[in-house]
Write a protein that holds these residues in place. Structure first.
Motif, PDB file in Angstrom:
ATOM      1  N   GLY A  25       1.052  -1.567  -0.050  1.00 25.19           N
ATOM      2  CA  GLY A  25       0.205   0.018  -0.110  1.00 25.19           C
ATOM      3  C   GLY A  25       0.850   1.399   0.335  1.00 25.19           C
ATOM      4  N   VAL A  26       2.059   1.512   0.882  1.00 24.62           N
ATOM      5  CA  VAL A  26       3.137   2.613   0.960  1.00 24.62           C
ATOM      6  C   VAL A  26       3.544   2.743  -0.571  1.00 24.62           C
ATOM      7  CG1 VAL A  26       4.924   3.091   1.589  1.00 24.62           C
ATOM      8  CG2 VAL A  26       3.126   2.403   2.885  1.00 24.62           C
ATOM      9  N   LEU A  27       3.434   1.740  -1.272  1.00 30.44           N
ATOM     10  CA  LEU A  27       4.968   1.588  -2.612  1.00 30.44           C
ATOM     11  C   LEU A  27       3.807   2.241  -3.920  1.00 30.44           C
ATOM     12  CD1 LEU A  27       6.734  -0.856  -2.338  1.00 30.44           C
ATOM     13  CD2 LEU A  27       7.564   0.544  -2.005  1.00 30.44           C
ATOM     14  N   LEU A  28       2.796   1.452  -2.867  1.00 34.29           N
ATOM     15  CA  LEU A  28       1.327   2.688  -4.418  1.00 34.29           C
ATOM     16  C   LEU A  28       1.015   3.306  -4.045  1.00 34.29           C
ATOM     17  CD1 LEU A  28      -0.808   1.392  -6.800  1.00 34.29           C
ATOM     18  CD2 LEU A  28      -2.678   0.982  -4.654  1.00 34.29           C
ATOM     19  N   PHE A  29       0.826   4.040  -3.282  1.00 40.02           N
ATOM     20  CA  PHE A  29       0.707   5.271  -2.217  1.00 40.02           C
ATOM     21  C   PHE A  29       1.819   6.070  -3.410  1.00 40.02           C
ATOM     22  CE2 PHE A  29       0.212   9.200   0.414  1.00 40.02           C
ATOM     23  CZ  PHE A  29       0.010   9.417   0.090  1.00 40.02           C
ATOM     24  N   VAL A  30       3.473   6.039  -2.834  1.00 38.66           N
ATOM     25  CA  VAL A  30       4.243   6.759  -3.513  1.00 38.66           C
ATOM     26  C   VAL A  30       3.826   5.997  -4.750  1.00 38.66           C
ATOM     27  CG1 VAL A  30       6.547   6.548  -3.850  1.00 38.66           C
ATOM     28  CG2 VAL A  30       5.703   5.980  -1.395  1.00 38.66           C
ATOM     29  N   ALA A  31       3.874   5.697  -5.061  1.00 40.93           N
ATOM     30  CA  ALA A  31       4.106   5.631  -6.676  1.00 40.93           C
ATOM     31  C   ALA A  31       2.295   6.706  -7.609  1.00 40.93           C
ATOM     32  CB  ALA A  31       3.581   4.015  -7.543  1.00 40.93           C
ATOM     33  N   LEU A  32       1.431   6.378  -7.172  1.00 44.54           N
ATOM     34  CA  LEU A  32       0.106   6.989  -7.098  1.00 44.54           C
ATOM     35  C   LEU A  32       1.263   8.543  -7.160  1.00 44.54           C
ATOM     36  CD1 LEU A  32      -2.721   7.525  -8.001  1.00 44.54           C
ATOM     37  CD2 LEU A  32      -3.195   7.965  -5.537  1.00 44.54           C
ATOM     38  N   LEU A  33       1.795   9.081  -5.911  1.00 41.94           N
ATOM     39  CA  LEU A  33       2.694  10.511  -5.607  1.00 41.94           C
ATOM     40  C   LEU A  33       3.296  10.676  -6.725  1.00 41.94           C
ATOM     41  CD1 LEU A  33       2.783  11.086  -1.915  1.00 41.94           C
ATOM     42  CD2 LEU A  33       1.202  11.513  -3.241  1.00 41.94           C
ATOM     43  N   VAL A  93       1.087  11.708 -10.139  1.00 41.05           N
ATOM     44  CA  VAL A  93       0.670  13.015 -10.290  1.00 41.05           C
ATOM     45  C   VAL A  93       1.787  14.532 -10.166  1.00 41.05           C
ATOM     46  CG1 VAL A  93      -0.885  14.096  -8.431  1.00 41.05           C
ATOM     47  CG2 VAL A  93      -1.670  12.264  -8.673  1.00 41.05           C
ATOM     48  N   GLY A  94       2.386  13.924  -9.522  1.00 39.45           N
ATOM     49  CA  GLY A  94       3.969  15.563  -8.665  1.00 39.45           C
ATOM     50  C   GLY A  94       3.588  15.359 -10.892  1.00 39.45           C
ATOM     51  N   GLN A  95       4.147  14.192 -11.478  1.00 43.51           N
ATOM     52  CA  GLN A  95       4.694  14.180 -12.745  1.00 43.51           C
ATOM     53  C   GLN A  95       3.876  15.181 -14.270  1.00 43.51           C
ATOM     54  OE1 GLN A  95       5.814  10.737 -14.108  1.00 43.51           O
ATOM     55  NE2 GLN A  95       8.157  10.621 -14.023  1.00 43.51           N
TER      56      GLN A  95
END
Length: 82
Positions: free
Chosen positions: A56-64, A67-69
């Motif tokens: 879940g943390v890795l998925l959240f980081v990938a999502l961030l 979105v940042g890009q």
């Protein structure tokens, strides 16, 4: 190249097998005796929490990151249009 339908079937089977394995691991295995041979097919119970939280943390980081890009690309596009 594989069709979309066959890829979907593979992903569905993978998801169902992971769900069944995790459900058995969390619900059934704690009810078994420690010397039961089925205990050997499952990881320690501490990983039942650690693995999903890590995923879940890795998925959240990938999502961030995505979105940042997107925000950076949108800002560059707006600057270019000015």
């Amino acid at each position: 190249m594989a069709s979309t339908k066959s890829i979907g079937v593979v992903l569905l089977l993978l998801s169902v097998s992971i769900f069944v394995y995790y459900t058995l691991w969390v619900v059934v295995v704690p009810l078994l005796d420690e010397d039961n041979p089925l205990q050997g097919y499952f990881l320690e119970r501490t990983y039942a929490i650690r693995l999903p939280v890590t995923a879940g943390v890795l998925l959240f980081v990938a999502l961030l990151i995505v979105v940042g890009q997107m925000m950076v690309m949108e800002a560059r596009r707006r600057q270019k249009n000015r």
